[in-house]
Design a protein around this motif. Structure first.
Motif: not given
Ligand SMILES: Cc1cc2nc3c(=O)[nH]c(=O)nc-3n(C[C@H](O)[C@H](O)[C@H](O)COP(=O)(O)OP(=O)(O)OC[C@H]3O[C@@H](n4cnc5c(N)ncnc54)[C@H](O)[C@@H]3O)c2cc1C
Ligand code: FES
Ligand code: FES
Lengths: 291, 177
Positions: A1, A38, A42, A106, B38, B41, B56-60, B62, B65, B74, B76-79, B148
């Motif tokens: 996403m 974020i 997304k 985390i 991200l 990526h 998950c691509d939704t921060t759940s 890990g 990591t 995570k 997927c949850t940082m630029l 995780n």
């Protein structure tokens, strides 16, 4: 996403950040820990034109207690900093108890206390601890700083009293004038989940007499529930079976739980009552041991 | 689309990018990235470091990591732009040319993985834990790894793997030989 396209700004001073917010006329969002923002970008629940990343502003990652006992938490103090704090338990035991229950380990390395308060999620843990202890947010805008009490800070789910050109620079949580006592209990379905129900209790004790009592709830209403009036029945009393029962009934009565996938309203109210009782009973035991 | 070059070039398609420099597994990398890219990526597609998994691509979960200045985040949850000037370590950076990291060895010895999807994230979180706490209890390990998720192992062998690694690392340092 992928998020929508945005302009990315990474100011190195608070003044610069505010100037960008001001110029953007309400189309910008502050990025702190990013652990709520974020995911929203997304999912495209949020699509700001400009992201103002404050992570490069030095000197905002502090938490310290001033001469009057007030705890100051800077905008970049992460959940983990509070979890690992060696001083928090002595001055602000309610916060210390909540620190390891916010999200998962985390998420806690990135997410910030102030960002969580600004996110204004009715299930947010920190907002409840702020409300139970008379905390306030220090907002800074083009015309300087102002103080916004937690009770006035959240206008609705995910909506705060911050103006578009203001940034929250710190949160302040007063200390106790006597002995600080308190705790935070949270029921979650699994580690890292938001609260099914949670309770923050904070007491200011003079010997074994309660001088001040504060309480707030998360997960059991469309907003953080202010149970300070309800628990004020403890003021001037000691912790006895009777006073504890009275307080836990009074707090449970002001919860506004709704039935959902996490449980029925009656179940959640029962949890609130049980948690208040458990916190107070444990505190009473500690008092007895200390005596 | 996001442009990414090892040799920095001027992006031609008119999309605004930002030039950032970060250390990835000990190596300095300068790249031009679109701000919305991200970190996960950038690592996977831009740098071909596909050991970082996206679950998950939704921060759940890990699975994504990585260590950011030594602490698990995570990705997927940082630029990716947020890594400018910082240190990133992925699973590819754990071993040397000739030797596995003790945590990797532990996962092998104690059968700490089945499908392997969660494993890079598990190992990096474990590595960060052992750097801060060389002698963790089973509870400490379970707590540290609670962000995780693993769908295969039931966690038991993962915990054993980390205990194995902790012991080996202590022995290497000459503690409780
Ligand atoms: C898997 C998962 C589980 C979680 N579980 C919990 C939980 O159990 N309990 C809980 O309380 N939270 C939980 N969270 C949320 C987490 O605590 C976030 O860190 C927090 O809600 C937001 O803080 P942040 O620093 O990450 O803010 P960001 O995501 O960066 O920002 C959140 C919002 O606040 C605004 N903002 C941030 N900082 C400022 C500032 N200084 N001034 C003005 N506006 C600002 C942003 O513009 C944005 O709108 C969870 C998150 C995840 C991903
Ligand atoms: S892919 Fe990042 S947390 Fe699941
Ligand atoms: S080994 Fe398959 S998810 Fe953990």
């Amino acid at each position: 996403m992928y998020p929508n396209r945005f302009d990315y700004e990474s100011p190195t001073t608070v003044e610069e950040a505010i100037a960008i917010l001001d110029r953007s006329g309400g189309e910008a969002k502050v990025l702190s820990g990013g652990q709520s923002l974020i995911p929203m970008l997304k999912l495209r629940f949020a699509a700001p034109a400009t992201i103002v990343d404050i992570n490069n502003i030095p000197g905002l990652d502090y938490h310290h207690v001033d001469d009057e006992g007030n705890l100051h938490i800077g905008a970049l103090c992460r959940h983990v900093d509070l979890e690992e704090s060696t001083t928090l338990a002595d001055t602000h035991p309610t916060l210390a108890a909540a620190a390891e229950l916010v999200a998962d380990p985390i998420v806690r390395t990135r997410g910030t206390f102030v960002g969580s308060v600004c996110h204004a999620d009715p299930q947010g843990d920190w907002a409840a601890t702020m409300l139970a202890q008379g905390g306030y947010v220090v907002a800074q805008g083009p015309n300087g700083r102002r103080r916004i009490d937690m009770g006035d800070f959240v206008l609705g789910p995910f909506v705060t009293a911050l103006a578009y050109n203001e940034m929250a620079v710190e949160a302040v949580i007063p200390g106790a004038s006597g002995t600080p006592r308190g705790s935070y209990l949270k029921l979650e379905r699994r580690v890292g989940d938001f609260a099914t129900a949670s309770v923050a209790v904070s007491l200011d004790m003079d010997g074994d007499v309660i001088r001040k009592a504060g309480c707030a709830l998360a997960g059991v209403g469309g907003r953080t529930i202010d149970a300070n009036d309800a628990i004020s029945c403890l003021v001037g009393k000691t912790l006895t079976e009777d006073s504890i029962d009275q307080a836990s009934d009074a707090v449970a009565a002001v919860a506004e739980p709704r039935t959902d996938h996490r449980g029925s309203d009656a179940y959640k109210r029962h949890i609130v009552q049980t948690f208040v009782k458990r916190i107070l009973t444990n505190l009473a035991r500690t008092e007895q041991k200390a005596a | 689309m996001t442009s990414l070059y090892d040799e920095v070039q001027t992006p031609t398609d008119g999309v605004p990018t930002r030039r950032v420099t970060m250390t990835v597994n000990g190596e300095k990398r300068t790249v031009d990235v679109e701000p919305r890219l991200l970190l996960a990526h950038l690592l996977r597609q831009g740098m071909q470091l596909t050991g970082t998994h996206v679950g998950c691509d939704t921060t759940s979960c890990g699975a994504c990591t990585v260590l950011f200045d030594g602490r698990p985040v995570k990705s997927c949850t940082m630029l990716a732009v947020q890594a400018d000037g910082h240190d990133v370590e992925t699973v590819e950076g754990m071993s040397s040319a000739s030797e596995l990291h003790p945590v990797q060895e532990g996962f092998k010895q104690e059968h700490g993985l089945q499908c392997g999807y969660c494993t890079p994230g598990m190992m990096l979180t474990s590595k960060a834990l052992l750097e801060r706490n060389p002698d963790p209890s089973e509870d400490d390990i379970r707590w540290a790894l609670s962000g995780n998720l693993c769908r295969c192992t039931g966690y038991q062998n993962i915990v054993k793997s980390v205990l194995w690694a902790a012991e080996k690392m202590r022995a290497e340092r000459g503690e409780d030989a």
